[in-house]
Design a protein around this motif. Sequence first.
Motif, PDB file in Angstrom:
ATOM      1  N   VAL A 105      -9.873   0.597  -3.424  1.00 41.55           N
ATOM      2  CA  VAL A 105      -8.789  -0.067  -2.702  1.00 41.55           C
ATOM      3  C   VAL A 105      -9.144  -0.094  -1.221  1.00 41.55           C
ATOM      4  O   VAL A 105      -9.459   0.939  -0.629  1.00 41.55           O
ATOM      5  CB  VAL A 105      -7.446   0.655  -2.930  1.00 41.55           C
ATOM      6  N   ASP A 106      -9.110  -1.284  -0.627  1.00 37.87           N
ATOM      7  CA  ASP A 106      -9.425  -1.462   0.790  1.00 37.87           C
ATOM      8  C   ASP A 106      -8.144  -1.529   1.624  1.00 37.87           C
ATOM      9  O   ASP A 106      -7.061  -1.764   1.097  1.00 37.87           O
ATOM     10  CB  ASP A 106     -10.207  -2.765   0.992  1.00 37.87           C
ATOM     11  N   ALA A 107      -8.302  -1.370   2.932  1.00 34.77           N
ATOM     12  CA  ALA A 107      -7.195  -1.513   3.894  1.00 34.77           C
ATOM     13  C   ALA A 107      -6.000  -0.655   3.501  1.00 34.77           C
ATOM     14  O   ALA A 107      -4.848  -1.104   3.518  1.00 34.77           O
ATOM     15  CB  ALA A 107      -6.793  -2.982   4.033  1.00 34.77           C
ATOM     16  N   VAL A 108      -6.256   0.606   3.146  1.00 35.61           N
ATOM     17  CA  VAL A 108      -5.194   1.514   2.707  1.00 35.61           C
ATOM     18  C   VAL A 108      -4.317   1.894   3.893  1.00 35.61           C
ATOM     19  O   VAL A 108      -4.817   2.305   4.942  1.00 35.61           O
ATOM     20  CB  VAL A 108      -5.798   2.770   2.041  1.00 35.61           C
ATOM     21  N   GLU A 109      -3.008   1.729   3.726  1.00 37.33           N
ATOM     22  CA  GLU A 109      -2.046   2.063   4.784  1.00 37.33           C
ATOM     23  C   GLU A 109      -0.853   2.792   4.194  1.00 37.33           C
ATOM     24  O   GLU A 109      -0.461   2.536   3.054  1.00 37.33           O
ATOM     25  CB  GLU A 109      -1.541   0.785   5.481  1.00 37.33           C
ATOM     26  N   ARG A 110      -0.277   3.666   4.986  1.00 34.44           N
ATOM     27  CA  ARG A 110       0.938   4.365   4.581  1.00 34.44           C
ATOM     28  C   ARG A 110       2.135   3.484   4.878  1.00 34.44           C
ATOM     29  O   ARG A 110       2.167   2.794   5.899  1.00 34.44           O
ATOM     30  CB  ARG A 110       1.059   5.689   5.319  1.00 34.44           C
ATOM     31  N   GLY A 111       3.119   3.530   3.977  1.00 35.36           N
ATOM     32  CA  GLY A 111       4.286   2.676   4.137  1.00 35.36           C
ATOM     33  C   GLY A 111       5.586   3.457   4.152  1.00 35.36           C
ATOM     34  O   GLY A 111       5.648   4.589   4.625  1.00 35.36           O
TER      35      GLY A 111
END
Length: 198
Positions: A105-111
């Motif tokens: 998974v690319d561009a992993v960000e916390r939401g």
Amino acid sequence: MPAPPVPVDRLDGAWERVEDATETLFGVEGADVRGHTVVYENTALRAAVREATDDAVDQSRRFFFATRLAFRPPLAPGIGSAMVLPSVKTEALRRFADDLTERGVDAVERGRRERIRTEDRSRITLRQVTGEVALPEGAPVPVEGWVGAWADGDIRLAGGAYPRSSLADRFPDLDDPALDGSSDDYREELFDLVRATG
């Protein structure tokens, strides 16, 4: 260390246990935190995506996990599991984001956060993690994951991930019911599994 309770009766034939391991996960309050983790993945969806991409994409995009934690040495007197829970939550979120990256998974960000209750009434704040998976052709597939930690004597973690867009729309030439799920269905099923883990 005993395995975490998992609602196996809700994991139908499309799901398969792919991991059952105990390992040292991180350290907190001068103790090693060991976890017994079980991971289930939706193997039917994985096989359908593998076929649709001519074996170019062979990673699980839909999985569920549960972990029971223990401390070695045990926490010092006066330090209960609730006191170390904030540190565990922070570390669990970091490790979950790293795990998604390792799964491609690319561009992993916390939401955002979402609060739920387990079936035994424990409160959990789940944390969202998002990203995307590149495909050989076309736009990447968005992925959404959730992870939470709570204390009910033991400290437990649970969560998982799923595609955030219809894969049936992405692969219209492949008539496979495993691709038919919606992100809302996937999210609700994941939350139900987490609730039943408590």
